[in-house]
Design a protein around this motif. Sequence first.
Motif, PDB file in Angstrom:
ATOM      1  N   GLU A 171     -27.528  43.396  25.295  1.00 20.14           N
ATOM      2  CA  GLU A 171     -27.590  43.910  23.925  1.00 20.14           C
ATOM      3  C   GLU A 171     -27.507  42.781  22.898  1.00 20.14           C
ATOM      4  O   GLU A 171     -28.234  42.768  21.894  1.00 20.14           O
ATOM      5  CB  GLU A 171     -26.459  44.920  23.690  1.00 20.14           C
ATOM      6  N   ALA A 172     -26.589  41.841  23.140  1.00 17.70           N
ATOM      7  CA  ALA A 172     -26.424  40.740  22.184  1.00 17.70           C
ATOM      8  C   ALA A 172     -27.658  39.850  22.146  1.00 17.70           C
ATOM      9  O   ALA A 172     -28.125  39.430  21.080  1.00 17.70           O
ATOM     10  CB  ALA A 172     -25.181  39.917  22.543  1.00 17.70           C
ATOM     11  N   GLN A 173     -28.226  39.561  23.308  1.00 16.32           N
ATOM     12  CA  GLN A 173     -29.396  38.691  23.365  1.00 16.32           C
ATOM     13  C   GLN A 173     -30.637  39.343  22.764  1.00 16.32           C
ATOM     14  O   GLN A 173     -31.548  38.652  22.310  1.00 16.32           O
ATOM     15  CB  GLN A 173     -29.665  38.279  24.813  1.00 16.32           C
ATOM     16  N   SER A 174     -30.687  40.679  22.785  1.00 20.06           N
ATOM     17  CA  SER A 174     -31.852  41.361  22.205  1.00 20.06           C
ATOM     18  C   SER A 174     -31.942  41.122  20.694  1.00 20.06           C
ATOM     19  O   SER A 174     -33.040  41.001  20.132  1.00 20.06           O
ATOM     20  CB  SER A 174     -31.785  42.856  22.497  1.00 20.06           C
ATOM     21  N   ILE A 175     -30.774  41.025  20.032  1.00 17.50           N
ATOM     22  CA  ILE A 175     -30.765  40.738  18.591  1.00 17.50           C
ATOM     23  C   ILE A 175     -31.310  39.331  18.345  1.00 17.50           C
ATOM     24  O   ILE A 175     -32.135  39.105  17.454  1.00 17.50           O
ATOM     25  CB  ILE A 175     -29.341  40.877  18.026  1.00 17.50           C
ATOM     26  N   VAL A 176     -30.834  38.392  19.141  1.00 13.93           N
ATOM     27  CA  VAL A 176     -31.305  37.009  19.000  1.00 13.93           C
ATOM     28  C   VAL A 176     -32.800  36.914  19.300  1.00 13.93           C
ATOM     29  O   VAL A 176     -33.547  36.188  18.623  1.00 13.93           O
ATOM     30  CB  VAL A 176     -30.490  36.081  19.924  1.00 13.93           C
ATOM     31  N   LEU A 177     -33.268  37.647  20.307  1.00 15.55           N
ATOM     32  CA  LEU A 177     -34.678  37.615  20.681  1.00 15.55           C
ATOM     33  C   LEU A 177     -35.567  38.129  19.544  1.00 15.55           C
ATOM     34  O   LEU A 177     -36.615  37.541  19.238  1.00 15.55           O
ATOM     35  CB  LEU A 177     -34.894  38.443  21.947  1.00 15.55           C
ATOM     36  N   ALA A 178     -35.163  39.227  18.914  1.00 16.21           N
ATOM     37  CA  ALA A 178     -35.944  39.774  17.798  1.00 16.21           C
ATOM     38  C   ALA A 178     -36.065  38.756  16.670  1.00 16.21           C
ATOM     39  O   ALA A 178     -37.137  38.572  16.072  1.00 16.21           O
ATOM     40  CB  ALA A 178     -35.296  41.066  17.284  1.00 16.21           C
ATOM     41  N   ARG A 179     -34.978  38.062  16.395  1.00 13.40           N
ATOM     42  CA  ARG A 179     -34.998  37.062  15.322  1.00 13.40           C
ATOM     43  C   ARG A 179     -35.896  35.891  15.696  1.00 13.40           C
ATOM     44  O   ARG A 179     -36.645  35.367  14.859  1.00 13.40           O
ATOM     45  CB  ARG A 179     -33.574  36.590  15.047  1.00 13.40           C
ATOM     46  N   GLU A 180     -35.856  35.444  16.963  1.00 16.00           N
ATOM     47  CA  GLU A 180     -36.686  34.311  17.390  1.00 16.00           C
ATOM     48  C   GLU A 180     -38.171  34.661  17.331  1.00 16.00           C
ATOM     49  O   GLU A 180     -38.998  33.850  16.891  1.00 16.00           O
ATOM     50  CB  GLU A 180     -36.294  33.902  18.804  1.00 16.00           C
TER      51      GLU A 180
END
Length: 526
Positions: free
Chosen positions: A487-496
């Motif tokens: 879940e946490a990495q999905s936020i970072v992925l969307a931003r990248e």
Amino acid sequence: MTDIVSNIIVFIIVAALVGIALGFLITKLVMQNSSKRAQTQASDLKQKAEREADELVKTAKKQADTIRREAEVEAKDTALRYKQQVDEENKERLHEVRSAENRITQREESLDKRSNSLDNREQQLSSLQGQVEKRSRELEAAAEQMSEKLEQIAGMSPQQAKEELLDTIRDEVTHESAAVIRDIETRTKAEADKRAREILSLAIQRVAADHSAENTVSTIHIPSDDLKGRIIGREGRNIRSFEQLTGTNLIIDDTPECVTISCFDPVRREIGRVTMENLIADGRIHPARIEEMYDKSVKFVNERVQKAGEQAAFDAGIHDLHPEIIRVLGRLLYRTSYGQNVLNHSLEVSYLAGVMASELGLDPIPAKRAGLLHDLGKAIDHEVDGSHAVLGADLAKRFGEKPEIVHAIEAHHEDVEPNTVLDILIQAADAVSAARPGARKETLDAYIKRLEKLEEIANSHKGVERTYAIQAGREVRVMVEPEVVDEAQSIVLAREIASQIENEMQYPGQVKVVVIRESRAVDYAK
């Protein structure tokens, strides 16, 4: 008879003289008597005045004695009152001094007590400090023994244990920080989206506009196909003269009753179109007549450009633009971007920016001015190398526009970093105007390439399973593998992904990136 008259006259004269003498004597006697009486009266008045003066002097002396005695009595009373007041004040001051002395004595006694107490506490602290130091040495020894035992049990050195602990803490902090960021972003976006939708919806409702696509060619209807030969001329001299003068390409093909003028410079294309229409209406087509009609068309189009710029400035409520800026602004009447007329687009951005600035409580005039001039560089970008935003900003700066207006023009496509509210307003208004349904169009090939590029960028990231570009490329939905991306990495992925799209692609409006992580548990009942 004469003697008698003479005697009478003599008698009269003598009588007159005697009368005069008697009058003089009588007057003298009267005056002497009056003088004696006056002297007598003056003597009486003098004696009377002397008596009154003596009486006044006596009366004044008596009054002076009375006043002096009263003043002495009053002075004695006043002195007595002052003496009483001074005595009372001295008593009060003496009382205050005694009270102060008592307080000072009490404070001294209190300080003595505190001093004794502090001495006792210092002695106690000294003894406690010794006990603490002893206890500390005991704890250090115990900690060393415990550390040795833990090393024996865990089979790791202190450095290894520390690194493992730091890794664990780092993962926990990353997860918690991502959760906090997601929560804050969710709340902030909800509130910001709500307010932004209100402002944008109000601006769009108040600024409604129609759109029509324009191309880089102009088609001119001719009365008959026989006229095509006259347009070409003997050995093509008419068409060559026309193309050299206007700087356009004249296309005469098998299409019935029409000729086509092609040129990437919209002003030149318009001059060519007007020239050809005038030639067809006149009927006389030869090089000299073409040159004459070309000169008239240049004058006519320049007048239309000037009027279009003045009308745009008037419609936007901007009345102090430099004449050269007005002329360049008018040239946008013949400039298109993705099929959208740039002058109409500039006016629409001006209206939208003004409405949004008013809703935010800002001055709408600078916003409308920057919105009107934001695409000024598109009128000259085919003549000078460089981004139209930078060219427009240089042009505005050269003709005396304020620094904040120049910066907003230059930053509306982020050629420089936007750092003011005005910059963001112009970006938003530009995006809203361009994103209207039917406002802009692009070729099928460019559209497909843009969608493929979006999917390619998203698929290049680790953990992405599938990617779908939807809503005409305005949204990208990214399916990720739940075992790889949490879940946490999905936020970072969307931003990248969003950041990479911004850096590598050009597109109208904005692109929404949605990362979807789905976990399914499947079992069968037998």
